[in-house]
Motif scaffolding. Sequence first.
Motif, mmCIF file in Angstrom:
data_model
loop_
_atom_site.group_PDB
_atom_site.id
_atom_site.type_symbol
_atom_site.label_atom_id
_atom_site.label_comp_id
_atom_site.label_asym_id
_atom_site.label_seq_id
_atom_site.Cartn_x
_atom_site.Cartn_y
_atom_site.Cartn_z
ATOM 1 N N GLY A 21 -5.646 2.724 -1.386
ATOM 2 C CA GLY A 21 -5.090 4.055 -1.129
ATOM 3 C C GLY A 21 -5.394 4.626 0.242
ATOM 4 O O GLY A 21 -5.614 5.826 0.386
ATOM 5 N N ILE A 75 2.015 2.809 10.279
ATOM 6 C CA ILE A 75 0.566 2.593 10.469
ATOM 7 C C ILE A 75 0.199 1.121 10.227
ATOM 8 O O ILE A 75 -0.532 0.788 9.272
ATOM 9 N N GLU A 120 4.976 8.724 9.796
ATOM 10 C CA GLU A 120 4.431 8.882 8.440
ATOM 11 C C GLU A 120 5.133 7.969 7.446
ATOM 12 O O GLU A 120 4.548 7.573 6.456
ATOM 13 N N ASN A 165 7.158 12.702 -0.234
ATOM 14 C CA ASN A 165 7.021 11.243 -0.304
ATOM 15 C C ASN A 165 6.044 10.838 -1.406
ATOM 16 O O ASN A 165 6.318 9.906 -2.161
HETATM 17 P P1 FDA Z 1 1.429 2.959 0.330
HETATM 18 O O1 FDA Z 1 1.553 2.683 1.761
HETATM 19 O O2 FDA Z 1 0.725 4.163 -0.135
HETATM 20 O O3 FDA Z 1 0.701 1.726 -0.391
HETATM 21 C C1 FDA Z 1 1.044 0.396 -0.125
HETATM 22 C C2 FDA Z 1 -0.194 -0.455 -0.396
HETATM 23 O O4 FDA Z 1 0.183 -1.826 -0.343
HETATM 24 C C3 FDA Z 1 -1.269 -0.258 0.647
HETATM 25 O O5 FDA Z 1 -2.511 -0.097 0.013
HETATM 26 C C4 FDA Z 1 -1.217 -1.528 1.469
HETATM 27 O O6 FDA Z 1 -2.458 -1.890 2.053
HETATM 28 C C5 FDA Z 1 -0.773 -2.541 0.426
HETATM 29 N N1 FDA Z 1 -0.111 -3.721 0.991
HETATM 30 C C6 FDA Z 1 0.739 -3.774 2.037
HETATM 31 N N2 FDA Z 1 1.129 -5.033 2.259
HETATM 32 C C7 FDA Z 1 0.506 -5.801 1.313
HETATM 33 C C8 FDA Z 1 0.528 -7.195 1.029
HETATM 34 N N3 FDA Z 1 1.261 -8.032 1.758
HETATM 35 N N4 FDA Z 1 -0.212 -7.638 -0.008
HETATM 36 C C9 FDA Z 1 -0.958 -6.788 -0.758
HETATM 37 N N5 FDA Z 1 -1.022 -5.450 -0.528
HETATM 38 C C10 FDA Z 1 -0.274 -4.968 0.500
HETATM 39 N N6 FDA Z 1 3.225 11.871 2.126
HETATM 40 C C11 FDA Z 1 3.117 13.016 1.423
HETATM 41 O O7 FDA Z 1 3.855 13.211 0.462
HETATM 42 N N7 FDA Z 1 2.170 13.942 1.772
HETATM 43 C C12 FDA Z 1 1.316 13.781 2.818
HETATM 44 O O8 FDA Z 1 0.427 14.616 3.068
HETATM 45 C C13 FDA Z 1 1.459 12.593 3.596
HETATM 46 N N8 FDA Z 1 0.684 12.395 4.690
HETATM 47 C C14 FDA Z 1 0.764 11.216 5.387
HETATM 48 C C15 FDA Z 1 -0.051 11.017 6.494
HETATM 49 C C16 FDA Z 1 0.005 9.805 7.199
HETATM 50 C C17 FDA Z 1 -0.850 9.613 8.410
HETATM 51 C C18 FDA Z 1 0.895 8.792 6.764
HETATM 52 C C19 FDA Z 1 0.957 7.475 7.472
HETATM 53 C C20 FDA Z 1 1.720 9.000 5.663
HETATM 54 C C21 FDA Z 1 1.677 10.206 4.974
HETATM 55 N N9 FDA Z 1 2.503 10.457 3.878
HETATM 56 C C22 FDA Z 1 2.403 11.638 3.193
HETATM 57 C C23 FDA Z 1 3.447 9.417 3.390
HETATM 58 C C24 FDA Z 1 2.821 8.689 2.185
HETATM 59 O O9 FDA Z 1 1.527 8.259 2.539
HETATM 60 C C25 FDA Z 1 3.665 7.498 1.776
HETATM 61 O O10 FDA Z 1 5.006 7.867 1.607
HETATM 62 C C26 FDA Z 1 3.140 6.905 0.454
HETATM 63 O O11 FDA Z 1 1.800 6.486 0.638
HETATM 64 C C27 FDA Z 1 3.986 5.735 0.000
HETATM 65 O O12 FDA Z 1 3.400 5.204 -1.150
HETATM 66 P P2 FDA Z 1 3.540 3.660 -1.498
HETATM 67 O O13 FDA Z 1 2.679 3.427 -2.680
HETATM 68 O O14 FDA Z 1 4.953 3.262 -1.534
HETATM 69 O O15 FDA Z 1 2.906 2.904 -0.233
#
Ligand code: FDA
Length: 396
Positions: free
Chosen positions: A43, A168, A340, A381
């Motif tokens: 997370g 990121i 983001e 999101n």
């Molecule tokens: P998420 O990215 O959360 O999880 C994917 C997971 O899969 C990660 O743990 C990753 O490491 C893993 N993974 C990736 N490739 C892999 C592989 N090949 N094998 C195994 N594991 C793998 N949204 C919102 O609603 N409110 C907010 O305050 C924010 N703030 C924010 C700040 C910042 C800096 C960012 C970058 C983003 C936000 N967001 C946000 C967006 C939000 O974080 C995003 O939309 C969600 O985390 C998406 O959730 P998912 O579970 O789809 O992906």
Amino acid sequence: MHSQDFSRDVIIIGAGAAGLMCAATAGYRGRSVLLLEHSNKIGRKILMSGGGRCNFTNLHNSPANYLSANAHFCKSALSRYPAARFIELVERHGIDYHEKTLGQLFCDVSSKEILQLLLTECDWAGVDVRTESSIYRIDKNSDGYRVKTSAGIWQCRSLVIATGGLSIPNGGATPFAYETARQFGLNVLPLQAALVPFTLQPRELDIFKPLSGVSHRIRARIGDAAFVENLLFTHRGLSGPAILQISSYWDPGGEVEIDLFPELDLLQWLGEQREARPRADIRTLLSQQMHKRVVQTFCDLWGFEGPINRFDGPQLAAVAEAFHRWVIKPAGTEGYRTAEVTRGGIDTDEVSSKTFEAKKAPGLYFIGECLDVTGHLGGHNFQFAWACGDAAGQYV
Ligand code: FDA
């Protein structure tokens, strides 16, 4: 070890917002669930989010808060798992929160609490969570899916891909979901960094860089999409919530229209000022409505100076028009390094909006940001991640 030990009802790849939610939901249904995360941290984006306080949902969340080639796709999951359901979960875990602005809900203390909530739910639901697990290969067979990982070869009936988008990259993002979708013949729509600051052309950057750190309330518009929020001048270009929001609608080479006085009829106001203070300098007057340095910069740029009584009707109209309709053509965006989210992704036509199962690959599910569903800034999101995680969790 007997091969039976390497079989689970459900394997979920990616322990982010959507994956954790799906795992807990499926676990509570009595499914044996293995949640695999390739990085050493679960997370990570939840922890980074909302400046460390996680903007976990939005009171005004609705399907209108999402961009997608199919605007209807998100409706079913959002209606079954609205913001109120996640708020209820947050309250059940005793997490204090507050509304910041525009319905955005943040933790009072830390985003760690939201991650802990999800981990606790996964624990109660009996989910087996494993970090530092790389996925080497996925094959379909008569029993479902065979997943070759650094933690062994696993067999499952239902395989959920929840590995998120590309933003990121040094935080663990990979194109895994898109590659897996293509492996199983699913269409992936073009990807682009979204909710991301704009960079400016060198000439404009020279002009606006000195304003770095100054913010001002604007309306940013592209076509029918418009957002009235703050713009922040930065040393690379333009940021702030209004810019991040409109960036999701921007295509390279396109223009953005900015109203620097979204809540004021500037022509009328300037006319009134000309009557009341005819000898006042136009810059002094405008400084009553916006930061002095911003006024200075734009007036230098457009050549507006001198007492207001020297401006006739058409000249005053030109001043108002310039401030109400500043058109910029960004050089680009800061890209996935600071974005983001990722706009575009797995074509929603390929996936059931009820179950999130791929239509061409029974037993294979895609949830979260990897889908072509991109939320506005403000908790939308995460709300989609919770909703589709819950939806898929009911069917895997
Ligand atoms: P998420 O990215 O959360 O999880 C994917 C997971 O899969 C990660 O743990 C990753 O490491 C893993 N993974 C990736 N490739 C892999 C592989 N090949 N094998 C195994 N594991 C793998 N949204 C919102 O609603 N409110 C907010 O305050 C924010 N703030 C924010 C700040 C910042 C800096 C960012 C970058 C983003 C936000 N967001 C946000 C967006 C939000 O974080 C995003 O939309 C969600 O985390 C998406 O959730 P998912 O579970 O789809 O992906």
